[in-house]
Enzyme design. Structure first.
Site, PDB file in Angstrom:
ATOM      1  N   HIS A 143      26.819  59.207  73.621  1.00 40.02           N
ATOM      2  CA  HIS A 143      27.700  58.094  74.309  1.00 40.02           C
ATOM      3  C   HIS A 143      28.963  58.666  74.925  1.00 40.02           C
ATOM      4  O   HIS A 143      29.286  58.341  76.285  1.00 40.02           O
ATOM      5  CB  HIS A 143      28.085  57.402  73.072  1.00 40.02           C
ATOM      6  CG  HIS A 143      28.808  56.183  73.307  1.00 40.02           C
ATOM      7  ND1 HIS A 143      28.437  55.144  73.484  1.00 40.02           N
ATOM      8  CD2 HIS A 143      30.152  56.197  73.553  1.00 40.02           C
ATOM      9  CE1 HIS A 143      29.187  54.154  73.797  1.00 40.02           C
ATOM     10  NE2 HIS A 143      30.351  54.784  73.757  1.00 40.02           N
ATOM     11  N   GLU A 144      29.895  59.540  74.450  1.00 40.74           N
ATOM     12  CA  GLU A 144      31.092  59.976  75.277  1.00 40.74           C
ATOM     13  C   GLU A 144      30.528  60.772  76.277  1.00 40.74           C
ATOM     14  O   GLU A 144      31.413  60.518  77.293  1.00 40.74           O
ATOM     15  CB  GLU A 144      31.806  60.690  74.111  1.00 40.74           C
ATOM     16  CG  GLU A 144      32.177  59.960  72.876  1.00 40.74           C
ATOM     17  CD  GLU A 144      32.927  58.672  73.160  1.00 40.74           C
ATOM     18  OE1 GLU A 144      33.727  58.382  74.297  1.00 40.74           O
ATOM     19  OE2 GLU A 144      32.748  57.878  72.225  1.00 40.74           O
ATOM     20  N   HIS A 199      30.208  58.271  79.266  1.00 34.99           N
ATOM     21  CA  HIS A 199      31.384  57.787  79.654  1.00 34.99           C
ATOM     22  C   HIS A 199      32.010  59.148  80.570  1.00 34.99           C
ATOM     23  O   HIS A 199      32.666  58.858  81.775  1.00 34.99           O
ATOM     24  CB  HIS A 199      32.430  57.797  78.618  1.00 34.99           C
ATOM     25  CG  HIS A 199      32.459  56.350  77.930  1.00 34.99           C
ATOM     26  ND1 HIS A 199      32.545  55.218  78.615  1.00 34.99           N
ATOM     27  CD2 HIS A 199      32.286  56.105  76.410  1.00 34.99           C
ATOM     28  CE1 HIS A 199      32.518  54.396  77.721  1.00 34.99           C
ATOM     29  NE2 HIS A 199      32.222  54.664  76.498  1.00 34.99           N
ATOM     30  N   GLU A 225      31.214  51.239  80.005  1.00 33.47           N
ATOM     31  CA  GLU A 225      30.364  51.226  78.532  1.00 33.47           C
ATOM     32  C   GLU A 225      28.910  51.027  79.140  1.00 33.47           C
ATOM     33  O   GLU A 225      28.096  51.571  78.481  1.00 33.47           O
ATOM     34  CB  GLU A 225      30.646  49.976  77.757  1.00 33.47           C
ATOM     35  CG  GLU A 225      30.019  49.639  76.586  1.00 33.47           C
ATOM     36  CD  GLU A 225      30.791  50.871  75.521  1.00 33.47           C
ATOM     37  OE1 GLU A 225      31.613  51.327  75.863  1.00 33.47           O
ATOM     38  OE2 GLU A 225      30.408  50.889  74.536  1.00 33.47           O
TER      39      GLU A 225
END
Lengths: 501, 501
Positions: free
Chosen positions: A263-264, A267, A293
């Site tokens: 997830h990070e 980003h 997101e």
């Protein structure tokens, strides 16, 4: 000939960015390294930097320069004109708040945060309620000062998701209510997925090493970033050449670490892909929280919770944890990591129930802002909605209305961007699959470069040049449509749950 | 009644300190964490912050406020008046440099640094020489702009060691030449100390753990600091509640790590002992580089290379490294860590030869600044002095005139503060022994609190309130005297070398 006014605009923007990114370094350091006694002074130092950046950006002379360039910038390039237009917009938004209002708001935010901490400690919403009432009141006042068409919540949304309105969100969340709830109900009636093997001890150092490897395989550039540990995973950047991620490690399972890395990492790939030459300018910044997101969720869910990705990476995971994963096939594995089950806590939710958590917050904060719900009634309203949408009883406030920090920070209008991110991700990914016919075969072979290039070209390189809506239409031929998320969800979970379609 | 002008002075000083300390966080991060590609932007961000701090401090309105408070501050406390006096002094020093001069200087420093790197790579001083010539010329110009009495080098000294002059340094270094050289010659004629056991593999993790334990035992507060690894050990602080140290670990010996910990720990204890209430004010800052170095050297040498300290800590070291230290008594150990032997490299020098390294640099840079030596002649002059004072032949430039970074940074006048630090340390420590009759017994028992309290009370708490000279006289009853360093050296090394006194 270079436009002189544009050159000073650029210089000023770079200087402001230097100050803001320096403040970001201080914040990163606070989360990762700060010794306990250093906290108060660090807070003051960070506030001083943000105050300076605000002062420079809202200086009337700077506003005059922007207005002049906006008026007389016919000789500028389209991108330069767009940078002026966006900066002028930001200037107007930031400078229309009276400075005594900003001081009052920041005092209430600080009070709110401490009240929330105290309430968490007491596990008692009533400790937080008066501070939240003040925060809601000042956010209403903020909406009035900023101005809006339609719902006052629209004014607050702009901070996080420019150009988005309740009108658009109401449609999306109505779809969540009608389409997603039914589908999830249907899944719950199926025989449940076995995910027992995910819940056992997994060595910390091996998890750490695996997480770094996953980031590398995604295409995260460790020469322009690093990963560290922090209690709450986050991504932060100080320009596109220094984009840092953090993760956390739970020794009773590797899932929290793994998908927080992915997830990070999503980003971070966005930030690493922003154009370095536009450092400090709107076109060098991320478009909106929803688009940000979309990048994290696309990697986390549309890639990182799908079979092709694990066909490439499961053998590595098994090398790290041969005992724990002994006899578990990659298909069993992917089914387990997609188990659907309602939970009380948003950040522990599966990918589908997640949007009910957001729906609830959206409905509640809109009601708070329009005044149809009081903060005194909020706790009961929260619990009722969790019962209605997720079918769960909230046992206490810490597992209920006190679980998120956002409202304590005065961030009303933030939550919807999480759902927007997932919906954009689904739509973008389906387009990528069309544009890149071998995409899933490449991912299966461990090659993520075509996907990353597609994201770079279609999304990252543009910064704020397009609006989110225009970007979406430009890439996919249509504005955001919930149906594409539902298509993705149905195809995926039909496979996970072995439904005949 | 609180003086209004003083309140705005204080606020402005806190704001400037916030910006400077933020820049320091960026620098710490650069040394400890920065990913490779982040370096250029980080350099720009740091420069922007220092530029802002300079701009605020040298603003004419701020100068006018200082002048007014200086003139009309009769109702202020003595400490407040001292803060005004010192700030006005700093203001005058910083604002008398023309801004185009500052720009030119910073360009030459940047050029000088890169030329030095290139010269190091080529191991060839001639690559650095033209840039150094420019740096010397601009430092002369700086001296003229700043003004001075006597030698132009005096103007440059003030940046590092306020109120100190070549007159004072000439006397000290003349003593080094006459007294210390003879003593060291005498030591060289003695049978040599055996330090073979120091040169063997020592596990990295155990070294790290031991270093942390040593810092704790010194009284370093880990709630207001932390230790990390970096190629060059240093201490940095962002206020007295966040004072960080770094060390490096050589796996072929633990001495580099151990005494860098103790040395940096001494610096850090000074910073942790500065008055937090005076954050941003001169009385909240360290006095001078010489006094700073007195704190690191006092712990490193007067405490950390003496028998009592190791009577307390040697058993712990043996626990970590039982095999390597098997059969070595604590006396043998302390003799070994004090072995005297000339070396080519300043930072690898023993405690006595060290001052010849500084003497050489002092003589050379004074000659460069007064124009009696040209940069073209510098390499040969360096080598001749190493032959004369240390009796060593310099085999190449990297082991000779290119070894230090200071001149490449334009820091002329810095080196003498290292020797001043040792001399102050000897004088302070002898006074502490008189004031605390049980001092060595306490240290032998592992209790360093009385010493730390003595340093806090006599030195740390005052910040810049006194001059270094006044502080020394106030504490020891006399200005700095080289004899006290010689007394310490003679007593210690007579024991190390088994001389009859």
């Amino acid at each position: 000939m270079k436009h002189e006014g544009y050159t000073s605009f650029r210089q000023q923007m770079r200087k402001i960015a230097d100050i803001e990114y320096a403040a970001a370094v201080l914040e990163w350091d606070k989360e990762v390294n700060l010794p306990q006694k250093g906290a108060p002074i660090r807070g003051q130092q960070t506030a001083t930097l943000y105050g300076l950046a605000h002062e420079y950006f809202t200086a009337p002379t700077f506003g005059a320069l922007l207005a002049d360039l906006h008026q007389n910038g016919a000789d500028l390039s389209a991108k330069e004109r767009r940078n002026i237009e966006l900066s002028l917009h930001d200037y107007q938004r930031k400078s229309c708040l009276a400075s005594d209002f900003v001081v009052r708001r920041s005092a209430l935010v600080s009070k709110g945060y401490h009240a929330w901490l105290a309430a968490r400690k007491a596990n008692d919403y009533s400790v937080f309620e008066p501070a939240l009432a003040d925060l809601v009141a000042i956010k209403r006042e903020e909406a009035e000062q900023l101005g809006y068409a339609g719902h006052p919540y629209n004014a607050l949304l702009q901070e996080f998701e420019p150009n988005t309105t309740t009108q658009e969100l109401d449609v999306l969340f109505e779809d969540v209510k009608t389409q997603l709830i039914d589908f999830v109900k249907h899944l719950k009636q199926q025989p449940q997925v076995d995910d027992q093997f995910l819940h056992q001890p997994f060595d910390k150092d091996k998890q750490w090493a695996f997480g770094l490897e996953v980031l590398k395989r995604m295409g995260y550039d460790f020469q322009a970033g690093r990963q560290d540990l922090s209690p709450h995973p986050f991504t932060i950047n100080f320009g596109p050449s220094d984009v840092r991620v953090t993760t956390r490690i739970d020794e009773q399972g590797f899932t929290s670490m793994t998908w927080s890395c992915i997830h990070e990492g999503g980003h971070a790939l966005y930030e690493q892909g922003l154009p370095e030459a536009d450092y400090g300018l709107p076109t060098g910044r991320y478009l909106s929280l929803g688009i940000h997101e979309s990048q994290s969720r696309l990697w986390e869910n549309n890639v990182g919770r799908m079979l092709p990705f694990w066909e490439a990476n499961y053998s590595l995971l098994q090398e790290y944890f041969p005992k724990q994963l002994d006899g578990i096939s990659v298909e069993q594995f992917v089914r387990a990591i997609n188990k659907v089950s309602p939970s009380l806590i948003r950040i522990e939710s599966d990918e589908l129930h997640y949007h009910f958590h957001i729906l609830i917050r959206y409905e509640l904060e809109k009601a708070l802002v329009e005044g149809s719900l009081s903060t005194k009634e909020l706790g009961a309203a929260w619990n009722a909605k969790y019962k209605a949408y997720l079918g769960v009883d909230v046992p206490d406030d810490n597992q209920g209305v006190l679980q998120d920090i956002h409202w304590a920070h005065g961030s009303l209008g933030y939550f919807p961007t999480y759902s927007l991110g997932s919906f954009y991700a689904a739509q973008f990914y389906q387009q990528a699959e069309q544009d890149l016919p071998n995409l899933n075969a490449q991912i299966r072979a461990g090659d993520n470069t075509a996907l990353l290039s597609w994201l770079r070209e279609n999304i990252h390189q543009h910064g704020r040049y397009f609006t989110a809506q225009d970007l979406c239409t430009r890439i996919t031929g249509s504005p955001l449509r919930f149906e594409q998320f539902m298509d993705y969800a149905k195809a995926k979970y039909s496979w996970v749950y072995g439904l005949s379609s």
